[in-house]
Scaffold this motif. Structure first.
Motif: not given
Length: 133
Positions: A114-133
């Motif tokens: 997730m990348e967020v552009d805010t009036p005072t800067g930016s925020y980024q974070d990454v998370q893991k997900m597991i896809y199982v068919k």
């Protein structure tokens, strides 16, 4: 009752006949602020996570925003290759959910950023997900 310190929380831990207990728990409710409309606002930008995880076919990705922001969420494979863009749009302040349908992806581990552009800067974070068919 929040003033009762004799409460107990029990967990069933699976294959054993024993339960695990937490005793003398103090439960409090934290609220950052409440607007006049009754909607709870949040004090920070945060990628909360996805549920269910692991998932089959679809999952919901949750995040919170302190103010109106442009949000971009991308999905990557283990090699860092872009697989999908879930959203690239403006959101108001508060908590939000976006749906992700894995569709043609193979089962496996993926990362969403997730990348967020805010009036005072930016925020980024990454998370893991597991896809199982």
């Amino acid at each position: 009752d929040p003033s009762d310190f004799d409460c107990r929380l029990a967990f069933n831990v699976g294959l054993t006949a024993e339960d695990v207990y937490l005793a003398d728990i103090n439960v409090t409710q934290l609220v950052t602020s409440v607007e006049k409309s009754g909607v709870q606002s949040v004090a920070e930008y945060k990628l909360i996570g996805n549920y269910p995880n692991p998932f089959n076919e679809a999952t919901k990705i949750c995040f919170s925003l302190a103010g109106k922001s442009l949000v971009k969420i991308n999905v990557y494979n283990l090699l860092g290759e872009l697989q999908d863009t879930i959203c690239f749009t403006d959101f108001s302040a508060g908590r939000h959910e976006v749906n992700f349908h894995a569709g043609g992806l193979a089962s496996g581990v993926y990362f969403y950023r997730m990348e967020v552009d805010t009036p005072t800067g930016s925020y980024q974070d990454v998370q893991k997900m597991i896809y199982v068919k």
